[in-house]
Enzyme design. Structure first.
Site, short mmCIF file in Angstrom:
data_model
loop_
_atom_site.label_atom_id
_atom_site.label_comp_id
_atom_site.label_asym_id
_atom_site.label_seq_id
_atom_site.Cartn_x
_atom_site.Cartn_y
_atom_site.Cartn_z
N PRO A 171 0.76 -1.09 -0.11
CA PRO A 171 -0.13 0.12 -0.04
C PRO A 171 0.98 1.19 0.01
O PRO A 171 1.69 1.57 0.86
CB PRO A 171 -0.77 0.02 1.39
CG PRO A 171 -0.03 -0.82 2.17
CD PRO A 171 0.71 -1.90 1.35
N ASP A 228 6.18 3.07 0.83
CA ASP A 228 5.51 2.08 1.58
C ASP A 228 4.68 2.62 2.97
O ASP A 228 5.31 2.77 3.84
CB ASP A 228 6.11 0.82 1.72
CG ASP A 228 5.36 -0.31 2.20
OD1 ASP A 228 4.33 -0.48 2.67
OD2 ASP A 228 5.87 -1.44 2.09
N HIS A 229 3.22 2.48 2.66
CA HIS A 229 2.60 3.27 4.01
C HIS A 229 2.57 2.17 5.24
O HIS A 229 1.98 2.87 6.13
CB HIS A 229 1.05 3.40 3.53
CG HIS A 229 0.62 4.77 4.45
ND1 HIS A 229 1.12 5.13 5.43
CD2 HIS A 229 -0.31 5.90 3.92
CE1 HIS A 229 0.44 6.27 5.97
NE2 HIS A 229 -0.27 6.69 5.01
N ARG A 230 3.09 1.11 4.95
CA ARG A 230 3.06 0.35 6.13
C ARG A 230 4.05 0.55 7.15
O ARG A 230 3.85 0.31 8.49
CB ARG A 230 3.19 -1.30 5.67
CG ARG A 230 2.02 -1.78 4.77
CD ARG A 230 2.66 -3.43 4.46
NE ARG A 230 3.57 -3.02 3.51
CZ ARG A 230 4.05 -4.34 2.78
NH1 ARG A 230 3.52 -5.37 3.16
NH2 ARG A 230 5.22 -4.31 1.99
#
Length: 577
Positions: free
Chosen positions: A378, A548-550
């Site tokens: 994500p 990477d939004h994690r």
């Protein structure tokens, strides 16, 4: 490590459990039925477990060790590998045998750990040719590069099963070698059994015959485009030794590729043939008598229509036989082109545009797979405009020394990462952890004919600007020649994609699998800003970071771009310290 190898003995483990391994590192020495050979790693990570100890043997394709991505996972993995590898020989169906006299197959080798199939670019040996062990027999296009492939056996090429331009799966026979010249042409392709073929070696297995252990394997030239000279590595070496200008040598290989025999038959200082009027095609002096020059399409048409190319007169450049020549010889009319009425006739030369499906090259297939993998994370994007006045001034000073914008930008990004290491880290799904990296390895996307590759400047933050510049110049040269080794394009921790030189004002990049961030750089364009209360023209470029939004949040990305802007706008002196 050879076409007859069934198992190999581990002579020595060069790396031990817990050691950090980079792609291209020698990890072990294996004794095959031919010789002892160094075996390289195609992946990076930590050596977690050794499943086959020194002095023990393992079947081809079985797992001998396990790599993990994280140092914390050392000692894990591979619990079921020995059982899985214990009985493959009995479970796998026997390879189909060729009919006719005894023969030894030449198999499609695995030239990288991700290669599933390969395309034959050119056969360096033809049916009936004598082959010695170590001779280069073909050039294969993999998902990484074009590589010369050696023979591990001696004899005569009895049958070619996969022609130039055709594709075969890894491990599949592409030709047959016979011991006696009298048996040439008497062997035929193996008949596949009803059972499914044995699976290709897994990515963790050792390289196959001509992978990294083969000392003479080197990237070969790609297809010719425009005025580019396309020649085999041996042809280039011979030309350099003999002082022959390859521009004056006409290639007899596929697509006009210059082979070693073309160079041997050329005269030193040969110049390109000049066109004089509309005379008929002239056969080049460097082409040996008896050599049939025909396009790949002409060869296919001749096989389909059962036409002997020796009986066909070529009308193409330098007397090369074209597809139309073959069709006319077969009594068929070449496809006719529709003619327009005078009123509808074009008033300019209309370029011939491509039409219909075109198979991807090995590199393009790999790029397509990598692009699909980008959707697994994500991601999000943050953009910022950066004034380039001081950066442009620094570049103008450094350009005479050979320093490029890419080198300066790589250094600036590396310095910004020092203050924001989170953008240099990646998220590990298996351990639910953030994997930080102390090394700042800047990868820059480079477009090359037929694909895309990302050469890596290792430890970019620690190198002086001239060191960054020299390394980048070396990497770009090797990338254009197809000579990068895996360690030079698979070890990046942060990627830059710059389309500014094409005038692109703004864009966003897809996040490479296994990365935390990638920076897209647009062109520096003039704009008007209020400076000290007065409208002033300045230049600005827009940069966009994809994260990477994690594990990276919007504030992390914004603060990184803020620092990068400060370096490029106010702290440019740090780039050359």
């Amino acid at each position: 490590l050879s076409s007859t190898m069934k198992e190999g003995k581990i002579v020595q483990w060069v790396k031990q459990v817990g050691d950090k391994i980079e792609a291209g590192d020698i990890v072990m020495v294996v004794e095959s039925d031919k010789a002892d050979m160094d075996v390289e790693a195609f992946d990076e990570g930590y050596l977690s477990k050794i499943l086959v100890d020194e002095g023990d043997a393992a079947e081809v394709g079985s797992t001998v060790a396990v790599l993990v991505a994280n140092e914390a996972d050392i000692g894990k993995g591979g619990e079921d590998a020995p059982a899985a590898a214990a009985a493959p020989a009995e479970a796998a169906p026997a390879a189909p045998a060729a009919s006719g006299p005894p023969s030894t197959p030449i198999a499609m080798p695995a030239l990288s750990s991700t290669m599933k199939e390969g395309k034959i670019v050119q056969w360096m040996k033809g049916e009936g040719d004598r082959v010695e062990a170590g001779d280069i027999v073909m050039v294969v296009e993999s998902d990484k590069a074009d590589m010369d492939v050696e023979s591990f056996d001696s004899g005569f090429i009895g049958k070619i099963l996969v022609e130039d331009g055709e594709t075969a799966e890894v491990g599949a026979p592409v030709a047959l070698i016979v011991e006696n010249e009298a048996d040439v042409g008497k062997v035929s392709a193996p008949v596949a059994s009803a059972a499914a073929p044995a699976a290709a070696p897994a990515a963790a297995s050792t390289p196959t015959p001509v992978a990294s252990p083969a000392p003479s394997a080197s990237p070969a030239a790609a297809a010719a485009t425009g005025d580019r000279i396309v020649a085999s590595p041996l042809a280039k070496s011979l030309a350099e030794e003999r002082g022959i200008d390859l521009a004056g040598v006409v290639g007899t290989g596929p697509g006009g590729r210059i082979t070693a025999s073309d160079v041997e038959n050329a005269k030193p200082g040969a110049a390109p043939a000049k066109k004089e009027g509309k005379k008929g095609p002239v056969r080049p002096s460097n082409v040996p008598a008896g050599t049939i020059m025909a396009t790949p399409q002409a060869k296919k048409a001749a096989k389909k229509n059962r036409v002997d190319l020796k009986t066909v007169a070529g009308t193409g450049p330098f007397g090369r036989i074209t597809e139309d020549d073959v069709l006319l010889a077969a009594g068929k009319s070449p496809p006719s082109k529709a003619t327009d009425t005078p009123a509808m006739a074009p008033t300019r030369d209309i370029p011939e545009l491509p039409d219909g499906p075109v198979p991807l090259s090995g590199m393009q297939v790999a790029v397509a797979g990598n692009m699909m993998a980008t959707k697994a994370a994500p991601d999000f994007r943050v953009s910022r405009r950066i004034q380039t006045t001081k950066f442009d001034e620094l570049y103008a000073m450094m350009k005479p020394k050979g320093v490029t914008v890419s080198a300066l930008m790589s250094k600036a990004v590396a310095l910004a990462i020092e203050e924001h290491p989170i953008v240099n880290a990646h998220y590990d799904e298996a351990s639910k952890s953030i994997v930080y990296k102390k090394d700042i390895n800047i990868a820059n996307a480079v477009a090359i004919p037929g694909g895309l590759i990302t050469p890596v400047i290792k430890n970019c933050n620690a190198l002086p600007i001239m060191g960054v510049s020299d390394k980048w110049r070396e990497l770009v040269g090797k990338a254009k020649e197809g000579k990068l080794v895996p360690d030079e394009f698979t070890t990046g921790t942060f990627t830059i994609s710059n389309l500014g030189m094409f005038g692109v004002s703004q864009f966003g990049s897809l996040l490479p699998a296994g990365s935390g961030s990638i920076l897209a750089v647009g062109a520096a364009l003039p704009t008007v800003k209020m400076v000290n209360g007065a409208p002033t023209e300045v230049k600005e470029m827009e940069v966009t970071i994809t994260c990477d939004h994690r594990h990276i949040y919007g504030a992390d990305a914004a603060l990184f771009l803020k620092t990068l802007a400060e370096i490029l706008e106010e702290r440019t002196i740090e780039l050359v310290l």
